[in-house]
Design a protein around this motif. Structure first.
Motif, short mmCIF file in Angstrom:
data_model
loop_
_atom_site.label_atom_id
_atom_site.label_comp_id
_atom_site.label_asym_id
_atom_site.label_seq_id
_atom_site.Cartn_x
_atom_site.Cartn_y
_atom_site.Cartn_z
N MET A 71 0.50 -1.62 0.06
CA MET A 71 -0.14 -0.07 0.39
C MET A 71 0.99 0.99 0.55
O MET A 71 0.93 1.87 -1.02
N VAL A 72 1.90 1.17 0.76
CA VAL A 72 2.86 2.19 0.82
C VAL A 72 3.30 3.33 -0.46
O VAL A 72 3.18 3.57 -0.67
N ARG A 73 3.92 1.62 -1.37
CA ARG A 73 4.24 1.98 -1.92
C ARG A 73 3.82 2.19 -3.20
O ARG A 73 4.39 2.91 -4.28
N HIS A 74 2.33 1.70 -3.47
CA HIS A 74 1.17 2.34 -4.88
C HIS A 74 1.66 3.96 -4.14
O HIS A 74 1.19 4.34 -5.13
N ALA A 75 1.36 4.29 -3.16
CA ALA A 75 1.60 5.76 -2.87
C ALA A 75 2.52 6.00 -3.48
O ALA A 75 2.68 7.37 -3.46
N GLU A 76 3.43 6.28 -2.98
CA GLU A 76 4.74 6.90 -3.36
C GLU A 76 4.55 6.69 -4.97
O GLU A 76 5.41 7.75 -5.87
N LEU A 77 4.57 5.52 -5.87
CA LEU A 77 4.42 5.90 -6.74
C LEU A 77 3.23 6.76 -7.88
O LEU A 77 3.38 7.38 -7.98
N MET A 78 2.11 6.61 -7.09
CA MET A 78 1.63 7.79 -7.37
C MET A 78 1.89 9.41 -7.08
O MET A 78 1.43 10.40 -8.28
N VAL A 79 2.55 9.13 -5.80
CA VAL A 79 2.92 10.91 -5.53
C VAL A 79 3.58 11.03 -6.81
O VAL A 79 4.56 12.10 -7.52
N ASP A 80 4.78 9.72 -7.26
CA ASP A 80 6.00 10.50 -8.37
C ASP A 80 5.31 10.53 -9.25
O ASP A 80 5.74 10.97 -10.40
N TYR A 81 4.18 9.71 -9.69
CA TYR A 81 4.05 10.27 -11.17
C TYR A 81 3.25 11.56 -11.24
O TYR A 81 2.96 11.75 -11.90
N CYS A 82 2.47 11.69 -10.11
CA CYS A 82 1.88 13.48 -9.78
C CYS A 82 3.01 14.40 -9.85
O CYS A 82 2.27 15.72 -10.49
N ALA A 83 3.93 13.89 -9.89
CA ALA A 83 5.52 15.11 -10.21
C ALA A 83 6.04 15.01 -11.69
O ALA A 83 6.77 15.95 -11.60
N GLY A 84 5.22 14.02 -12.59
CA GLY A 84 5.94 13.94 -13.89
C GLY A 84 7.46 12.73 -13.93
O GLY A 84 7.45 12.45 -15.00
N ASN A 85 6.99 11.44 -13.20
CA ASN A 85 7.87 10.38 -13.30
C ASN A 85 7.23 10.13 -14.68
O ASN A 85 5.94 9.15 -13.58
N GLU A 86 7.15 9.45 -15.33
CA GLU A 86 6.36 8.63 -16.26
C GLU A 86 7.18 6.95 -15.93
O GLU A 86 6.18 5.91 -16.24
N ALA A 87 8.29 6.57 -14.79
CA ALA A 87 8.38 5.54 -14.79
C ALA A 87 7.94 4.96 -13.72
O ALA A 87 7.53 3.64 -13.57
#
Length: 186
Positions: A1-17
């Motif tokens: 769950m924490v990993r999903h949240a971290e990825l979503m934050v990074d994605y919102c910041a523009g990280n395509e990976a």
């Protein structure tokens, strides 16, 4: 769950990976859920793609740090409902396939590599599940097949936890009756 949240934050910041990794983690579970709802893999795959397009379009509304999975399930569920309404209005029924959803469920809690049920028995359960009213089937699919909590299922379906408990209970009763009548016919 924490990993999903971290990825979503990074994605919102523009990280395509981060998006690609989030998709790889979330898409299989969402697809399994959508197959259970749509009862057609190709329709479920289309809805999955629409779900991620909607996620992309509304990512600015994401609450940073929150688990994005309930939000994704809600988007997927509502996208499914929109698609079902659209198809109903056009009076075109999607072609049904005999393909069974890819569900890894051990009904007796046995070891994962032991399959105590035949393909015929699993098909009977899925056929009976298909005959349930939509609200009961949705509650059972989310809580028992997808492993969501009552609260998560309520959020996804836009209802209360009490309603989910009632729908799931009624679904169990109806499912048990349907399976019992199928067994009696044999």
């Amino acid at each position: 769950m924490v990993r999903h949240a971290e990825l979503m934050v990074d994605y919102c910041a523009g990280n395509e990976a981060a998006f690609r990794e989030l998709y790889a983690l979330a898409a299989p579970r969402l697809l399994a859920y959508l197959i259970c709802l749509a009862r057609d893999r190709s329709t479920a795959e289309e809805i999955l793609q629409q779900t991620f397009i909607k996620l992309h379009q509304s990512r600015a509304a994401y609450v940073r740090g929150a688990d994005p999975m309930p939000w994704l399930y809600t988007i997927a569920h509502r996208t499914f409902l929109d698609e079902a309404r659209r198809r109903k209005r056009s009076r075109v029924e999607p072609a049904r396939t005999d393909e069974l959803p890819e569900i890894a469920v051990s009904f007796d809690g046995g070891a994962a590599n032991e399959d105590p049920y035949s393909a015929e028995q699993i098909a009977e359960v899925l056929a009976a599940l298909d005959r349930l009213p939509d609200n009961q089937r949705d509650a059972l699919v989310l809580t028992k097949i997808q492993g969501k909590s009552i609260a998560e299922a309520a959020t996804i379906l836009g209802t209360t936890p009490g309603a989910i408990k009632l729908r799931a209970h009624r679904g169990y009763v109806t499912l048990r009756e349907l399976l019992r009548s199928t067994e009696d016919e044999r």
